[in-house]
Design a protein around this motif. Structure first.
Motif, PDB file in Angstrom:
ATOM      1  N   SER A 113      -9.255   5.543  10.277  1.00 39.00           N
ATOM      2  CA  SER A 113      -8.055   5.171  11.032  1.00 39.00           C
ATOM      3  C   SER A 113      -8.275   5.432  12.517  1.00 39.00           C
ATOM      4  N   ALA A 149       0.839  -1.203   0.000  1.00 39.40           N
ATOM      5  CA  ALA A 149       0.000   0.000   0.000  1.00 39.40           C
ATOM      6  C   ALA A 149       0.870   1.248   0.000  1.00 39.40           C
ATOM      7  N   ASN A 201      -9.160   0.326   4.835  1.00 41.69           N
ATOM      8  CA  ASN A 201      -8.830   1.655   5.339  1.00 41.69           C
ATOM      9  C   ASN A 201      -7.962   2.421   4.344  1.00 41.69           C
ATOM     10  N   SER A 202      -6.981   1.729   3.751  1.00 42.23           N
ATOM     11  CA  SER A 202      -6.086   2.361   2.773  1.00 42.23           C
ATOM     12  C   SER A 202      -6.850   2.779   1.518  1.00 42.23           C
ATOM     13  N   SER A 249       0.539  11.255   3.403  1.00 44.03           N
ATOM     14  CA  SER A 249       1.029   9.882   3.250  1.00 44.03           C
ATOM     15  C   SER A 249       1.841   9.467   4.471  1.00 44.03           C
ATOM     16  N   PHE A 276      -0.627   9.121   7.441  1.00 44.30           N
ATOM     17  CA  PHE A 276      -1.509   7.963   7.333  1.00 44.30           C
ATOM     18  C   PHE A 276      -0.760   6.671   7.650  1.00 44.30           C
ATOM     19  N   PHE A 277       0.394   6.485   7.030  1.00 43.46           N
ATOM     20  CA  PHE A 277       1.111   5.223   7.227  1.00 43.46           C
ATOM     21  C   PHE A 277       1.798   5.152   8.588  1.00 43.46           C
ATOM     22  N   ILE A 292       0.109   3.860  -3.022  1.00 41.73           N
ATOM     23  CA  ILE A 292      -0.722   5.029  -2.729  1.00 41.73           C
ATOM     24  C   ILE A 292       0.005   6.362  -2.897  1.00 41.73           C
ATOM     25  N   GLU A 348      -6.837  -3.234   7.001  1.00 39.86           N
ATOM     26  CA  GLU A 348      -5.917  -2.198   6.549  1.00 39.86           C
ATOM     27  C   GLU A 348      -6.080  -1.899   5.061  1.00 39.86           C
ATOM     28  N   CYS A 405      -0.941   3.778  10.570  1.00 36.59           N
ATOM     29  CA  CYS A 405      -1.039   2.332  10.313  1.00 36.59           C
ATOM     30  C   CYS A 405       0.009   1.571  11.119  1.00 36.59           C
TER      31      CYS A 405
END
Length: 238
Positions: A201, A13, A225-226, A148, A151-152, A17, A222, A155
């Motif tokens: 998230s 991902a 969500n992604s 990005s 977000f990650f 992404i 995940e 995660c």
């Protein structure tokens, strides 16, 4: 012949992404396809390359590094020909790769700092893909870069609280604080649509904490969500 493939499924991902959000934030060129495939092969090459620092199975990992690295370089020559100055993004990635190599040599690939370093590399690729058409970094590309990483990072927090740090209350509060702060700050900045991209998230960080989930179910969660994050961010930058 056993194929050497990365075992970090969540990294796929991160590979996809930021890159395509960067394209959405600028304009699509056909050379983006070669760029992405080259980026894919480069990612595949770094997996055995980093394992070389463990000084085990040297011949096996060297072979697969070369197998992936050669097509990566050939394909990446295409965006380099279109926009020679794009090489700066590759140079910026080098310190992060050195950091990843250090953690690999110490058998600490799961360290939080190592994860953040890898996330930064994938986010830089988003800047590079947006830079390709016009040799400029727009405000939208900056948003892709920042979101990005955020977000990650979220995660990473979530997955660790579900697996390796599930009995660590400090890590739990760090995760919850992070997931609460990100959409709140975006709302304060007036970026309510970006804030919405982070709401799933936030919800899953609280709702699923402490729940016994299989790796398969965690992976499915995940992915969903992604996908939501990607769709909302495409709307934001397109």
């Amino acid at each position: 012949m056993k194929i050497c493939l990365p075992k970090q499924h969540g990294a796929w991902a991160m590979l996809i992404i930021p890159f395509w959000l960067g394209v959405a934030a600028s304009e699509f060129l056909w050379s983006h396809i070669a760029f992405f495939i080259g980026w894919l092969f480069l990612y595949l090459a770094t997996y055995p390359m980093l394992l070389l620092f463990k000084k085990k199975k040297i011949q096996y990992y060297t072979k697969w590094t070369i197998i992936y690295f050669v097509p990566a370089i050939l394909l990446l020559l295409i965006p380099l020909f279109v926009q020679p100055s794009i090489i700066i993004f590759g140079l910026i990635m080098i310190p992060f790769f050195i950091l990843n190599a250090y953690f690999s040599s110490k058998n600490r690939e799961r360290a939080f700092t190592n994860d953040i370093s890898a996330i930064c590399v994938f986010a830089i690729a988003g800047l590079a893909s947006s830079y390709l058409p016009n040799a400029e970094i727009s405000s939208l590309a900056i948003k892709v870069f920042i979101t990005s990483i955020l977000f990650f990072t979220g995660c990473t927090f979530f997955v660790k609280t579900m697996i390796r740090e599930k009995k660590n209350p400090t890590f739990k509060w760090l995760s919850w604080g992070f997931h609460l702060a990100v959409p709140f700050i975006w709302c304060l900045l007036g970026e309510w649509l970006i804030a919405i991209a982070f709401i799933p998230s936030l919800i899953r960080a609280f709702v699923f904490y402490g729940k016994g989930m299989t790796m398969k179910n965690l992976g499915i969660l995940e992915i969903i969500n992604s996908l939501f994050f990607f769709i909302i961010m495409v709307i934001v930058v397109a």
